[in-house]
Design an enzyme around this catalytic site. Sequence first.
Site, PDB file in Angstrom:
ATOM      1  N   HIS A   1     -20.531 -67.396  76.507  1.00 15.32           N
ATOM      2  CA  HIS A   1     -19.693 -66.199  76.503  1.00 15.32           C
ATOM      3  C   HIS A   1     -18.307 -66.620  76.044  1.00 15.32           C
ATOM      4  O   HIS A   1     -17.406 -66.818  76.823  1.00 15.32           O
ATOM      5  CB  HIS A   1     -19.645 -65.635  77.922  1.00 15.32           C
ATOM      6  CG  HIS A   1     -18.922 -64.340  78.029  1.00 15.32           C
ATOM      7  ND1 HIS A   1     -19.110 -63.286  77.163  1.00 15.32           N
ATOM      8  CD2 HIS A   1     -18.013 -63.903  78.929  1.00 15.32           C
ATOM      9  CE1 HIS A   1     -18.350 -62.278  77.540  1.00 15.32           C
ATOM     10  NE2 HIS A   1     -17.663 -62.621  78.601  1.00 15.32           N
TER      11      HIS A   1
ATOM     12  N   ASN B   1     -15.357 -65.724  85.120  1.00 18.39           N
ATOM     13  CA  ASN B   1     -15.259 -66.578  83.922  1.00 18.39           C
ATOM     14  C   ASN B   1     -14.606 -67.931  84.195  1.00 18.39           C
ATOM     15  O   ASN B   1     -13.844 -68.042  85.138  1.00 18.39           O
ATOM     16  CB  ASN B   1     -14.438 -65.846  82.854  1.00 18.39           C
ATOM     17  CG  ASN B   1     -15.318 -64.949  82.010  1.00 18.39           C
ATOM     18  OD1 ASN B   1     -16.384 -65.362  81.574  1.00 18.39           O
ATOM     19  ND2 ASN B   1     -14.889 -63.733  81.789  1.00 18.39           N
TER      20      ASN B   1
HETATM   21  N1  APR Z   1     -13.221 -64.452  97.627  1.00 15.16           N
HETATM   22  C1  APR Z   1     -13.320 -63.143  97.351  1.00 15.16           C
HETATM   23  N2  APR Z   1     -12.557 -62.520  96.447  1.00 15.16           N
HETATM   24  C2  APR Z   1     -11.632 -63.246  95.831  1.00 15.16           C
HETATM   25  C3  APR Z   1     -11.452 -64.626  96.064  1.00 15.16           C
HETATM   26  C4  APR Z   1     -12.309 -65.245  97.021  1.00 15.16           C
HETATM   27  N3  APR Z   1     -12.213 -66.528  97.309  1.00 15.16           N
HETATM   28  N4  APR Z   1     -10.430 -65.066  95.282  1.00 15.16           N
HETATM   29  C5  APR Z   1     -10.014 -64.018  94.559  1.00 15.16           C
HETATM   30  N5  APR Z   1     -10.713 -62.921  94.885  1.00 15.16           N
HETATM   31  C6  APR Z   1     -10.569 -61.556  94.400  1.00 15.16           C
HETATM   32  C7  APR Z   1      -9.136 -61.141  94.169  1.00 15.16           C
HETATM   33  O1  APR Z   1      -8.461 -60.872  95.386  1.00 15.16           O
HETATM   34  C8  APR Z   1      -9.298 -59.914  93.289  1.00 15.16           C
HETATM   35  O2  APR Z   1      -9.349 -58.714  94.054  1.00 15.16           O
HETATM   36  O3  APR Z   1     -11.177 -61.368  93.141  1.00 15.16           O
HETATM   37  C9  APR Z   1     -10.661 -60.148  92.613  1.00 15.16           C
HETATM   38  C10 APR Z   1     -10.555 -60.255  91.109  1.00 15.16           C
HETATM   39  O4  APR Z   1     -10.190 -59.020  90.628  1.00 15.16           O
HETATM   40  P1  APR Z   1      -9.253 -58.789  89.344  1.00 15.16           P
HETATM   41  O5  APR Z   1      -8.058 -59.669  89.452  1.00 15.16           O
HETATM   42  O6  APR Z   1      -9.073 -57.314  89.207  1.00 15.16           O
HETATM   43  O7  APR Z   1     -10.112 -59.366  88.150  1.00 15.16           O
HETATM   44  P2  APR Z   1     -11.316 -58.650  87.389  1.00 15.16           P
HETATM   45  O8  APR Z   1     -10.788 -57.949  86.182  1.00 15.16           O
HETATM   46  O9  APR Z   1     -12.132 -57.891  88.356  1.00 15.16           O
HETATM   47  O10 APR Z   1     -12.123 -59.920  86.860  1.00 15.16           O
HETATM   48  C11 APR Z   1     -12.829 -60.744  87.764  1.00 15.16           C
HETATM   49  O11 APR Z   1     -14.571 -61.264  86.214  1.00 15.16           O
HETATM   50  O12 APR Z   1     -14.809 -60.704  83.975  1.00 15.16           O
HETATM   51  C12 APR Z   1     -14.426 -61.702  84.874  1.00 15.16           C
HETATM   52  O13 APR Z   1     -12.739 -62.961  83.668  1.00 15.16           O
HETATM   53  C13 APR Z   1     -12.961 -62.071  84.740  1.00 15.16           C
HETATM   54  O14 APR Z   1     -13.081 -64.016  86.115  1.00 15.16           O
HETATM   55  C14 APR Z   1     -12.665 -62.672  86.077  1.00 15.16           C
HETATM   56  C15 APR Z   1     -13.558 -61.845  87.017  1.00 15.16           C
END
Ligand code: APR
Length: 309
Positions: A176, A121
């Site tokens: 969204h 998002n």
């Molecule tokens: N490359 C790969 N993974 C990454 C990177 C990157 N450059 N930067 C961050 N991440 C990973 C984080 O390490 C984390 O494990 O993205 C993951 C995000 O996971 P959560 O914090 O659990 O978030 P989540 O609830 O999965 O949501 C992810 O989806 O619905 C949308 O708004 C929400 O933008 C958010 C995304």
Amino acid sequence: MVNKITVVGAGNVGATTAQRLAEKELARTVVMVDVMEGIPQGKALDQWQSAPIEGFDTRVIGTNGYEETRDSEIIVITAGIARKPGMSRDDLLNTNAGIVKQVSQHIKATSPNAILIVVSNPLDVMSYVAMKVTGFPRERVLGMAGVLDTARYRAFIAEALDVSVRDIQAMVLGGHGDTMVPLISYTSVSGIPITQLIPQAKLDAIVERTRSGGAEIVKHLKTGSAYYAPSSAAVQMCEAIVLDQNRILPCAAWLEGEYGMSGLFLGVPCKLGRRGLESIIEVELTRGERDALAKSADAVREPMGAVKL
Ligand code: APR
């Protein structure tokens, strides 16, 4: 089944998506990539060890690099930071844009023919970042939002009527966010117009609850945002593509004149098949719905203009 589907981000949405993809055996291999060392590897191993019990042969692997993702047919992008209480999706804008930009550069180099499903998002803007950075055609870049928003709307209607969720047909369009547009005129219960079954005031309350469906969950969870329904929605889009189902699902797609708009991602009815976006379906809208969609488009254009690439 395709050969490989990659899920970028092994957090709540990403890991649940990987698990659902594996359980449905939509690919021979599901690869989870994340910057956190050990997290994708550990979760993938754990998921793979559920295979003998659940009865699937999809291999789930986790990695911190992109070599293992090479030549993926589909890539679901969930990398980013999740919304915290009181934080709007747009607050996430520039942090997540930087992350999605970096991820998209890797994808372009290793899976130039992939179909992208963007979940990070603010969704509509992140889809734009992914398309811009990869240079992929619009047929291969889709945003996941409408399927989730529609599922929330359908769930609330089923609950209000005490009927099966399976019998609720509906479509939520637009961005969204708070300006999404549930189409009451296209909502039915086994073909019966919803207005015959639910009084207007109650319907308005359901529409309102749908609009703030994500925030309602954030308020409960406090430290994260929704992931069970978002992962189901992303997997339904993958399934439509892998199985070449030509399903009509509301997805964020790049508009080129449809609904009188161009140059932005917005939730519209899409036909999804093996090539990704097969076509956009233009439905007749009431004046109110058309105005609401235009307002929703404005709410997407504004952060799109603010994103630094
Ligand atoms: N490359 C790969 N993974 C990454 C990177 C990157 N450059 N930067 C961050 N991440 C990973 C984080 O390490 C984390 O494990 O993205 C993951 C995000 O996971 P959560 O914090 O659990 O978030 P989540 O609830 O999965 O949501 C992810 O989806 O619905 C949308 O708004 C929400 O933008 C958010 C995304």
